[in-house]
Design a protein around this motif. Structure first.
Motif, mmCIF file in Angstrom:
data_model
loop_
_atom_site.group_PDB
_atom_site.id
_atom_site.type_symbol
_atom_site.label_atom_id
_atom_site.label_comp_id
_atom_site.label_asym_id
_atom_site.label_seq_id
_atom_site.Cartn_x
_atom_site.Cartn_y
_atom_site.Cartn_z
ATOM 1 N N PRO A 84 -31.503 -32.721 11.888
ATOM 2 C CA PRO A 84 -32.818 -32.991 11.289
ATOM 3 C C PRO A 84 -33.578 -31.686 11.013
ATOM 4 O O PRO A 84 -33.036 -30.598 11.226
ATOM 5 N N ASN A 85 -34.803 -31.817 10.581
ATOM 6 C CA ASN A 85 -35.718 -30.679 10.389
ATOM 7 C C ASN A 85 -35.135 -29.622 9.458
ATOM 8 O O ASN A 85 -35.146 -28.425 9.750
ATOM 9 N N GLU A 86 -34.639 -30.053 8.294
ATOM 10 C CA GLU A 86 -33.959 -29.126 7.400
ATOM 11 C C GLU A 86 -34.900 -28.120 6.747
ATOM 12 O O GLU A 86 -34.532 -26.950 6.549
ATOM 13 N N GLU A 87 -36.112 -28.554 6.406
ATOM 14 C CA GLU A 87 -37.042 -27.606 5.806
ATOM 15 C C GLU A 87 -37.327 -26.439 6.759
ATOM 16 O O GLU A 87 -37.445 -25.286 6.326
ATOM 17 N N ALA A 88 -37.401 -26.743 8.062
ATOM 18 C CA ALA A 88 -37.668 -25.696 9.053
ATOM 19 C C ALA A 88 -36.514 -24.709 9.151
ATOM 20 O O ALA A 88 -36.703 -23.569 9.580
ATOM 21 N N GLN A 89 -35.319 -25.121 8.749
ATOM 22 C CA GLN A 89 -34.164 -24.238 8.772
ATOM 23 C C GLN A 89 -34.121 -23.316 7.553
ATOM 24 O O GLN A 89 -33.568 -22.214 7.624
ATOM 25 N N ALA A 90 -34.678 -23.751 6.440
ATOM 26 C CA ALA A 90 -34.540 -23.005 5.187
ATOM 27 C C ALA A 90 -35.806 -22.289 4.748
ATOM 28 O O ALA A 90 -35.739 -21.149 4.271
ATOM 29 N N LEU A 91 -36.957 -22.944 4.859
ATOM 30 C CA LEU A 91 -38.164 -22.390 4.257
ATOM 31 C C LEU A 91 -38.608 -21.063 4.866
ATOM 32 O O LEU A 91 -39.057 -20.171 4.119
ATOM 33 N N PRO A 92 -38.505 -20.854 6.195
ATOM 34 C CA PRO A 92 -38.882 -19.536 6.714
ATOM 35 C C PRO A 92 -38.055 -18.407 6.105
ATOM 36 O O PRO A 92 -38.591 -17.331 5.801
ATOM 37 N N LEU A 93 -36.765 -18.642 5.903
ATOM 38 C CA LEU A 93 -35.916 -17.627 5.273
ATOM 39 C C LEU A 93 -36.377 -17.375 3.840
ATOM 40 O O LEU A 93 -36.533 -16.222 3.414
ATOM 41 N N LEU A 94 -36.598 -18.444 3.079
ATOM 42 C CA LEU A 94 -37.009 -18.282 1.685
ATOM 43 C C LEU A 94 -38.366 -17.591 1.579
ATOM 44 O O LEU A 94 -38.546 -16.682 0.751
ATOM 45 N N GLU A 95 -39.313 -17.995 2.407
ATOM 46 C CA GLU A 95 -40.643 -17.385 2.336
ATOM 47 C C GLU A 95 -40.564 -15.903 2.687
ATOM 48 O O GLU A 95 -41.260 -15.078 2.081
ATOM 49 N N HIS A 96 -39.709 -15.550 3.646
ATOM 50 C CA HIS A 96 -39.580 -14.139 3.991
ATOM 51 C C HIS A 96 -38.961 -13.336 2.852
ATOM 52 O O HIS A 96 -39.422 -12.239 2.532
ATOM 53 N N VAL A 97 -37.934 -13.885 2.243
ATOM 54 C CA VAL A 97 -37.270 -13.177 1.143
ATOM 55 C C VAL A 97 -38.261 -12.878 0.017
ATOM 56 O O VAL A 97 -38.238 -11.788 -0.580
ATOM 57 N N PHE A 98 -39.146 -13.821 -0.273
ATOM 58 C CA PHE A 98 -40.034 -13.675 -1.423
ATOM 59 C C PHE A 98 -41.406 -13.106 -1.064
ATOM 60 O O PHE A 98 -42.242 -12.942 -1.950
ATOM 61 N N SER A 99 -41.655 -12.805 0.200
ATOM 62 C CA SER A 99 -42.961 -12.266 0.583
ATOM 63 C C SER A 99 -43.099 -10.822 0.112
ATOM 64 O O SER A 99 -42.115 -10.080 0.006
ATOM 65 N N SER A 100 -44.311 -10.400 -0.140
ATOM 66 C CA SER A 100 -44.556 -9.049 -0.669
ATOM 67 C C SER A 100 -44.199 -7.968 0.334
ATOM 68 O O SER A 100 -43.870 -6.842 -0.053
#
Length: 323
Positions: free
Chosen positions: A96-112
């Motif tokens: 379960p909790n798939e967004e929690a597995q992916a979104l932190p990685l994606l947000e970090h990659v695209f953060s300034s």
């Protein structure tokens, strides 16, 4: 394959899909005969020192010369800080909790302020939800399908708004042939659930081996490849067949002497009733179903496995007469 130095981060390297990507990369890179500079491979696992499977990766895939990296996609800043040369990521999530597995990685990659500044390509393994167009528009009522849909939309939005040229490849596999594998109760139970579907209703299935193959080829082709990169979403299925057809294939591969392992039909009905998300998923299979264009995909990848090929070459079943 590009000759410029590249570093791939393979998330979930000891899991089914991450392991399949490593296996495919090993085969493809070994066949390359040093015509291009091989990428550096980082195999991400939550436990690099205590897991026997993680420790065995380097000897299992010697052609990759991989490095096992300990970390969690829920906190990826330390991973990218320690490995700032990462240029591409293979990412997949599990309930379960798939967004929690992916979104932190994606947000970090695209953060300034990201330490992942060299990343150019993200390959995300999601799920088909009725075909190419339908998958973008239809999250379905299945909880883990909806989670993957949310991740897809966020990845697409981040790529479209990013000042850096980061592109995605989204893989959308259907039901796994590997669900039928022996070795646990799940295989016979999955077969019994499939048996509850109307006899005339087919189900699209795919080998995890093929998910790994497409993931590896997308990484090696790079972010600008017109077929496997460039912000493409690709449905993955190897065959569409009814349950009785699947049983016939198993009998044929087994020389007519064996039956596909299956729990009693009532078990499948019971699981569908007792576990709401499973029931919702099988209703989706019956009422809508997956929508991958298998013939077009096979033209793109002739080695795409059907059920018979999977049973003979990639499954955990042993057949005396399988060639």
């Amino acid at each position: 394959m590009s000759s410029s130095p590249r570093t791939f981060l393979i998330v979930g390297a000891t899991g089914q899909q991450g392991g399949a990507v490593l296996a495919a990369l090993s085969k493809l890179i070994s066949a390359n005969d040093n015509k291009a500079t091989p990428p550096k491979i980082l195999a991400l696992t939550r436990s690099a020192t205590d897991s026997h499977k993680a420790q065995a990766l380097t000897s299992k895939y010697p052609a990759l010369g991989l490095t096992v990296v300990q970390g969690d996609t829920k906190d990826t800043a330390p991973i990218f800080a320690a490995h700032p040369d990462i240029t591409a990521v293979f990412l997949y999530t599990t309930p379960p909790n798939e967004e929690a597995q992916a979104l932190p990685l994606l947000e970090h990659v695209f953060s300034s302020s990201s330490s992942a500044r060299k990343i150019q390509h993200i390959v995300f393994s999601s799920v088909d939800r009725g075909g190419d167009a339908a998958s973008w528009e239809n999250p379905t009522e299945i909880a883990h399908f909806k989670s993957k849909h949310e991740i897809e939309l966020r990845l697409r939005d981040l790529c479209s708004s990013s000042p850096s040229p980061i592109k995605y490849t989204i893989l959308r596999p259907v039901a796994f042939m590997d669900n039928l594998n022996p070795g646990s109760l799940f295989g016979p139970v999955f077969a019994s659930m499939w048996a509850t579907m109307p006899a005339e209703r087919p189900l699209q299935v795919v080998s995890v081996r093929d998910i790994g193959l497409f993931g590896a080829k997308a990484l090696l082709a790079g972010p600008d490849d017109a077929t496997l990169g460039s912000n493409r979403a690709i449905g993955l299925a190897g065959q569409e067949l009814r349950f009785e057809e699947a049983r016939d294939v198993f009998r044929r591969v087994g020389g007519g002497q064996r039956e596909l392992p299956q729990a009693p039909w009532i078990v499948g009905k019971g699981v569908r009733w007792a576990i709401g998300e499973v029931g919702t998923m099988f209703r989706f299979f019956e009422e809508k179903g997956y929508g991958v264009d298998i013939e077009a995909l096979r033209r793109q990848e002739p080695e795409l496995q059907d059920l018979e090929t999977w049973l003979k070459k990639s499954s955990k079943f042993e057949f005396d007469n399988a060639a």
